[in-house]
Structures are given as structure tokens and as C-alpha cells.
Design a protein around this motif. Structure first.
Motif, PDB file in Angstrom:
ATOM      1  N   GLY A 139      -0.885   0.752  -5.534  1.00 49.62           N
ATOM      2  CA  GLY A 139      -0.166   0.267  -4.678  1.00 49.62           C
ATOM      3  C   GLY A 139      -1.243  -0.927  -4.166  1.00 49.62           C
ATOM      4  O   GLY A 139      -1.631  -1.480  -5.253  1.00 49.62           O
ATOM      5  N   PRO A 140      -1.158  -2.510  -3.299  1.00 47.80           N
ATOM      6  CA  PRO A 140      -1.581  -3.924  -3.125  1.00 47.80           C
ATOM      7  C   PRO A 140      -3.360  -3.166  -3.155  1.00 47.80           C
ATOM      8  O   PRO A 140      -3.665  -2.091  -2.533  1.00 47.80           O
ATOM      9  CB  PRO A 140      -1.375  -4.355  -2.197  1.00 47.80           C
ATOM     10  N   PRO A 141      -3.846  -3.627  -4.148  1.00 46.94           N
ATOM     11  CA  PRO A 141      -5.550  -3.295  -3.353  1.00 46.94           C
ATOM     12  C   PRO A 141      -6.541  -4.117  -2.256  1.00 46.94           C
ATOM     13  O   PRO A 141      -7.257  -3.280  -2.442  1.00 46.94           O
ATOM     14  CB  PRO A 141      -5.966  -4.314  -5.266  1.00 46.94           C
ATOM     15  N   SER A 142      -5.478  -4.988  -1.513  1.00 44.12           N
ATOM     16  CA  SER A 142      -5.446  -5.708  -0.255  1.00 44.12           C
ATOM     17  C   SER A 142      -4.500  -6.062   0.338  1.00 44.12           C
ATOM     18  O   SER A 142      -3.165  -6.917  -0.865  1.00 44.12           O
ATOM     19  CB  SER A 142      -6.535  -6.579  -0.445  1.00 44.12           C
ATOM     20  N   PRO A 143      -4.023  -6.292   1.138  1.00 41.88           N
ATOM     21  CA  PRO A 143      -3.113  -7.108   1.973  1.00 41.88           C
ATOM     22  C   PRO A 143      -3.397  -9.060   1.584  1.00 41.88           C
ATOM     23  O   PRO A 143      -3.746  -9.857   2.568  1.00 41.88           O
ATOM     24  CB  PRO A 143      -3.085  -6.813   3.445  1.00 41.88           C
ATOM     25  N   SER A 144      -3.063  -8.979   0.021  1.00 42.57           N
ATOM     26  CA  SER A 144      -3.167 -10.704   0.031  1.00 42.57           C
ATOM     27  C   SER A 144      -2.242 -11.238   0.330  1.00 42.57           C
ATOM     28  O   SER A 144      -0.702 -10.281   0.336  1.00 42.57           O
ATOM     29  CB  SER A 144      -3.125 -10.534  -1.832  1.00 42.57           C
ATOM     30  N   PHE A 145      -2.018 -12.839   0.625  1.00 40.17           N
ATOM     31  CA  PHE A 145      -0.762 -12.969   1.107  1.00 40.17           C
ATOM     32  C   PHE A 145      -0.298 -13.773   0.499  1.00 40.17           C
ATOM     33  O   PHE A 145       0.919 -15.105   1.163  1.00 40.17           O
ATOM     34  CB  PHE A 145      -1.092 -13.954   3.241  1.00 40.17           C
TER      35      PHE A 145
ATOM     36  N   HIS B 198       1.950  -8.804  -1.174  1.00 39.37           N
ATOM     37  CA  HIS B 198       1.417  -8.849  -1.293  1.00 39.37           C
ATOM     38  C   HIS B 198       0.379  -8.328  -2.537  1.00 39.37           C
ATOM     39  O   HIS B 198      -0.246  -8.330  -3.043  1.00 39.37           O
ATOM     40  CB  HIS B 198       0.025  -7.119  -0.932  1.00 39.37           C
ATOM     41  N   SER B 199       1.163  -8.767  -3.549  1.00 36.41           N
ATOM     42  CA  SER B 199       0.785  -9.217  -4.995  1.00 36.41           C
ATOM     43  C   SER B 199      -0.764 -10.630  -4.741  1.00 36.41           C
ATOM     44  O   SER B 199       0.248 -11.501  -4.105  1.00 36.41           O
ATOM     45  CB  SER B 199       2.348  -9.376  -5.980  1.00 36.41           C
TER      46      SER B 199
ATOM     47  N   VAL C 248      -3.210 -17.561  -7.908  1.00 35.95           N
ATOM     48  CA  VAL C 248      -3.555 -16.594  -7.969  1.00 35.95           C
ATOM     49  C   VAL C 248      -5.018 -16.115  -6.568  1.00 35.95           C
ATOM     50  O   VAL C 248      -5.337 -17.062  -6.798  1.00 35.95           O
ATOM     51  CB  VAL C 248      -4.039 -15.778  -9.631  1.00 35.95           C
ATOM     52  N   GLU C 249      -5.036 -15.240  -6.472  1.00 33.96           N
ATOM     53  CA  GLU C 249      -5.661 -14.754  -5.438  1.00 33.96           C
ATOM     54  C   GLU C 249      -7.325 -14.033  -6.412  1.00 33.96           C
ATOM     55  O   GLU C 249      -7.189 -13.311  -5.864  1.00 33.96           O
ATOM     56  CB  GLU C 249      -5.591 -14.124  -4.269  1.00 33.96           C
ATOM     57  N   PRO C 250      -8.296 -14.716  -6.268  1.00 38.09           N
ATOM     58  CA  PRO C 250      -9.468 -14.192  -7.162  1.00 38.09           C
ATOM     59  C   PRO C 250      -9.596 -13.109  -5.983  1.00 38.09           C
ATOM     60  O   PRO C 250     -10.586 -12.421  -7.126  1.00 38.09           O
ATOM     61  CB  PRO C 250      -9.726 -15.065  -8.114  1.00 38.09           C
TER      62      PRO C 250
ATOM     63  N   GLY D 250     -10.688 -15.360   8.679  1.00 37.46           N
ATOM     64  CA  GLY D 250      -9.030 -15.983   8.051  1.00 37.46           C
ATOM     65  C   GLY D 250      -8.429 -14.928   6.651  1.00 37.46           C
ATOM     66  O   GLY D 250      -8.971 -13.784   6.750  1.00 37.46           O
ATOM     67  N   PRO D 251      -6.919 -15.246   7.087  1.00 32.85           N
ATOM     68  CA  PRO D 251      -6.585 -14.359   5.701  1.00 32.85           C
ATOM     69  C   PRO D 251      -7.083 -14.426   4.818  1.00 32.85           C
ATOM     70  O   PRO D 251      -6.565 -13.389   3.756  1.00 32.85           O
ATOM     71  CB  PRO D 251      -4.830 -14.357   6.179  1.00 32.85           C
ATOM     72  N   PHE D 252      -7.352 -15.679   4.134  1.00 34.94           N
ATOM     73  CA  PHE D 252      -8.061 -14.887   2.162  1.00 34.94           C
ATOM     74  C   PHE D 252      -9.132 -16.936   2.751  1.00 34.94           C
ATOM     75  O   PHE D 252      -9.309 -17.535   3.756  1.00 34.94           O
ATOM     76  CB  PHE D 252      -6.683 -16.672   2.043  1.00 34.94           C
ATOM     77  N   SER D 253      -9.608 -16.620   1.298  1.00 41.54           N
ATOM     78  CA  SER D 253     -10.422 -18.049   1.322  1.00 41.54           C
ATOM     79  C   SER D 253     -10.507 -18.523   0.564  1.00 41.54           C
ATOM     80  O   SER D 253     -10.861 -20.209   0.580  1.00 41.54           O
ATOM     81  CB  SER D 253     -11.855 -16.775   0.858  1.00 41.54           C
ATOM     82  N   LEU D 254     -10.074 -18.716  -1.461  1.00 45.53           N
ATOM     83  CA  LEU D 254      -9.860 -19.559  -1.918  1.00 45.53           C
ATOM     84  C   LEU D 254      -8.952 -18.995  -2.828  1.00 45.53           C
ATOM     85  O   LEU D 254      -8.802 -18.155  -3.141  1.00 45.53           O
ATOM     86  CB  LEU D 254     -11.009 -19.824  -2.783  1.00 45.53           C
ATOM     87  N   TRP D 255      -7.410 -20.156  -3.777  1.00 46.29           N
ATOM     88  CA  TRP D 255      -6.740 -19.621  -4.330  1.00 46.29           C
ATOM     89  C   TRP D 255      -6.643 -20.399  -5.387  1.00 46.29           C
ATOM     90  O   TRP D 255      -7.427 -21.557  -5.405  1.00 46.29           O
ATOM     91  CB  TRP D 255      -5.807 -19.575  -3.838  1.00 46.29           C
ATOM     92  N   CYS D 256      -6.501 -19.839  -6.437  1.00 47.72           N
ATOM     93  CA  CYS D 256      -6.694 -20.772  -6.847  1.00 47.72           C
ATOM     94  C   CYS D 256      -4.992 -20.805  -7.785  1.00 47.72           C
ATOM     95  O   CYS D 256      -4.485 -19.965  -8.146  1.00 47.72           O
ATOM     96  CB  CYS D 256      -7.197 -20.384  -8.362  1.00 47.72           C
ATOM     97  N   ALA D 257      -4.456 -22.724  -8.438  1.00 46.13           N
ATOM     98  CA  ALA D 257      -3.310 -22.510  -9.396  1.00 46.13           C
ATOM     99  C   ALA D 257      -3.809 -23.315 -10.811  1.00 46.13           C
ATOM    100  O   ALA D 257      -5.091 -23.653 -10.690  1.00 46.13           O
ATOM    101  CB  ALA D 257      -3.133 -23.127  -8.542  1.00 46.13           C
TER     102      ALA D 257
END
Length: 392
Positions: A70-76, A81-82, A102-104, A150-157
Motif C-alpha cells: 500500500g501507499p507509504p503515506s497519504p501523498s496527494f 496516493h502514488s 514526485v513528492e520526495p 498542510g498536506p504537502f511541503s515540496l514537490w519536484c518536477a
């Protein structure tokens, strides 16, 4: 580019159907999809190959996690949650680009820990492709505080092209301190990048929806290899009509709002008002204009307004044809690269379709693709040619 967590949308894992071989790991699933997508788009340069090799390192320890766990965390980043999303961008000149988001810090203990993991991943990319990460450091206190929320902090693309090194994008959370301070944070961030007049000008011209009816989703930065780096602001418009979306598109100098409205109607299947997942606007700012946006993108969450991915695919193909980039054959190759399942068996593989316009270049249509690593959402319960939305 997923607004699910910020709009109250909940993906129902209990109603989802099964996914592929449960023995595969997140690493195998995502790198396989990315490599096949690059091959489909004929993006085969060495920089793209480097991105495939680097992807597991960006994901960190969760890369080796079996999908069956399953997902390692509730990534949005994606509805199931991929912690990744892929997309293909089509320009009228016919040259596509492939993007991976990606959400590192997925799987981190806290939001602050996730942000620190994101910074480490960013520095890894900066070292690999000679990218200056200083712009993120300039606003670190605004978006990466010690007690981040919040639900996230930093995403990279990464934008992967047929030639040349990738462009790097960073997405930050305006609500890192609190939702009440998001507008204050965005205004200060714009000021630090030399766009001080942009926020008051925006709120003056869009008083009916910004910020009261527009939730500030992401503050984004282009880093590294871009012809014209952008500072970008993403705004979710809950309950917007097509006409209101056209009004936002009119903020772009010399734009054609009617064309944006036509795009919105096609992708939304004729929905007059978007009361489920919201429309999302991206306003981008460059050095050419310190007050007005130099670019506008409208993201339509097609997966919430179509019965299944077969319908979503047909709508994406229609707008690709209307905007001169062709690309229908590549669209079908891209979908086949992502999954062997029938498009009619689920909804959400195609999550968004967007139209980007700029004062400096031709329009681009982008199709956003979910990895479906953990779940496939079943089709919506309505006829295949019907949209979900008021007046559908």
C-alpha cells in the motif's frame, strides 16, 4: 498536479479495482512507466536516461516498497496516493515533452521532515544537471518553516525534452504556516522575486474571486534550463462556471478567453459549472512584465466529469485536434505505456487536461497521467457520453 487534498476530494480505495502484479515495487512500477512514456514520445537523449536512473533516489527509501504494502503515506500527488505523476505536453510545433512530478518526502514522519527530504532531492537534481537552487533558499522561511503544516511541503518536477538538459520545477505550499496566511505568504514571495506589484494588481482585477473564491494551491518556481524562467501561482476555483474561467483567462494580455472557454466545455463534457473537483488556473510571471501575468494555464480535472478514461481520452484527443498540435497517435501510445488495462474499465488514469497560453509562444495542451500504483477507480455510474456537473 493534483488538487484533491486541498479541495476535499477523497479517493475511495475501498471502491477501487485491483492493479497490476503485486510483487513489483514502487521503483519498478514508476521507472517502467517513465521509460515507456519517454520511448513513446521519442525522448531518448542521455539526460532523459539520467532522469530514469535518478527517479528512485528522488523517492528515497519508499522506492523499494512493494506495491502490495500500500501507499507509504497519504501523498496527494495522485488520487490513489502514488507519490508521482507523469504527463505529456503537446505543442503546435509537434515537439512533445514528458514530465515527471514526485513528492520526495513521501513517507516522512512530519510535514517538516518531508520538506527537508524534498530539499535533499532538489540538491541532488541541481548537482546532476547544474541547476541553481538559490531561488528556493530565498523563500525557505515562507514555505518550509520548522513547524510546517498542510498536506504537502515540496514537490519536484522534471521537464524532459528530446534535446538538452531537463527543466526543473519546484512546487511549494502557500498554507505552510496556515490557510489564513496564504495570501500574505504569496505576496511576500512575489515581492522577493521582483513581482511586488503583481499581487495587489491581481486582487484588484479579480476582486470577485481572488482570494475569497480562489484557494491558493501552489507557489512554483522554474529552475535551471529554461528560456524564460517563471514564477507561478496556482489557484483552485471551486464552483466556477465556464464564463468565470474565461474571465480569469482574460488576465493574460492579448489572450483569447473564448478559446479557453471552448477548451473548458470540451474537456468538461459540457458541464456549465464545476461543483465537484475545481478548475485550477496557473498564472505565470516573467521578467517581461512585473505586474501582469505572462502566461495562463487552465487545468480541467477531467476524471471527475467523465464516466471513464475512454471518454476522457476522446475529449483530450478533441482538444489536441482543435489546437493544431495533432498528437492523437502519441496520446494513445502514452496511455498504452502507462497501463495494459482497457480505458473503459476505470477513470482517473487521465486526471487533468490543461491548456497553456503565453505572450511569448504557441499554446500547449498537456495530458496528466496517474501511475495507478495502488488502485484504479471504477467508472462513474452514468452514461458514457454524460459529464458530471450542473446542466450535464
Amino acid at each position: 498536479m493534483n488538487s484533491s487534498a486541498l479541495s476535499g476530494y477523497a479517493f475511495d480505495l475501498e471502491r477501487s479495482t485491483g492493479v497490476g502484479p503485486r510483487t513489483s515495487t514502487l521503483r519498478e512500477h514508476l521507472t517502467g512507466q517513465l521509460q515507456r512514456l519517454l520511448d513513446a514520445a521519442d525522448v531518448t537523449c542521455s539526460w532523459a536516461s539520467d532522469a530514469v536512473r535518478l527517479l528512485p533516489a528522488l523517492l528515497g527509501p519508499v522506492a523499494g516498497r512493494p506495491l502490495g504494502a500500500g501507499p507509504p503515506s497519504p501523498s496527494f500527488v495522485s488520487d490513489d496516493h502514488s507519490p508521482a505523476e507523469l504527463s505529456v505536453s503537446f505543442a503546435s510545433d509537434g515537439v512533445p515533452t514528458v514530465r515527471v512530478l514526485v513528492e520526495p518526502g513521501c513517507g516522512a514522519r512530519t510535514v517538516a521532515d518531508s520538506g527537508r527530504a524534498g530539499l535533499r532531492a532538489l540538491h541532488r537534481m541541481a548537482s546532476c544537471w547544474n541547476v541553481d537552487a538559490e531561488p528556493v533558499a530565498r523563500v525557505k522561511d515562507l514555505f518550509l518553516p520548522a513547524a510546517a503544516r498542510g498536506p504537502f511541503s515540496l514537490w519536484c518536477a522534471l521537464d524532459l525534452r528530446r534535446s538538452g538538459p531537463p527543466g526543473v520545477k519546484v512546487y511549494l505550499n502557500p498554507e505552510a504556516h496556515s490557510g489564513d496566511r496564504a495570501a500574505e505568504v504569496v505576496e511576500e514571495a512575489l515581492t522577493r522575486f521582483g513581482f511586488g506589484p503583481a499581487w495587489p494588481a491581481l486582487t484588484a482585477r479579480a476582486a470577485s474571486w481572488c482570494p475569497d473564491r480562489g484557494r491558493l494551491l501552489f507557489f512554483a518556481l522554474d529552475l535551471g534550463h529554461w528560456q524564460e524562467p517563471r514564477v507561478k501561482l496556482y489557484i483552485a476555483h471551486q464552483g466556477f462556471s465556464v464564463e468565470e474561467a474565461e474571465a480569469v483567462a482574460g488576465l493574460l494580455p492579448g489572450g483569447t478567453p473564448q478559446r479557453v472557454g471552448d477548451f473548458c466545455r470540451t474537456v468538461g463534457g459540457g458541464a456549465r459549472r464545476f461543483d465537484r473537483l475545481p478548475l485550477v488556473s496557473c498564472l505565470s510571471f516573467t521578467r517581461r512584465d512585473r505586474e501582469r501575468p505572462s502566461g495562463h494555464t487552465l487545468h480541467v480535472p477531467v476524471r471527475d466529469y467523465a464516466r471513464d478514461d475512454c471518454v476522457a481520452r476522446d475529449r483530450a484527443a478533441a482538444v489536441l485536434g482543435a489546437h493544431g498540435g495533432g498528437g492523437t497517435a502519441l496520446l494513445d501510445k502514452a496511455l498504452a505505456a502507462m497501463t495494459p488495462r482497457r480505458l473503459s474499465d476505470g477513470v482517473g488514469l487521465i486526471s487533468y487536461v490543461s491548456l497553456a497560453r503565453s505572450t511569448a509562444g504557441p499554446p500547449r495542451v498537456t495530458v496528466y497521467l496517474s501511475p495507478e500504483a495502488y488502485a484504479i477507480h471504477p467508472p462513474h455510474d452514468l452514461p458514457r457520453d454524460t459529464a458530471l456537473g450542473e446542466g450535464a
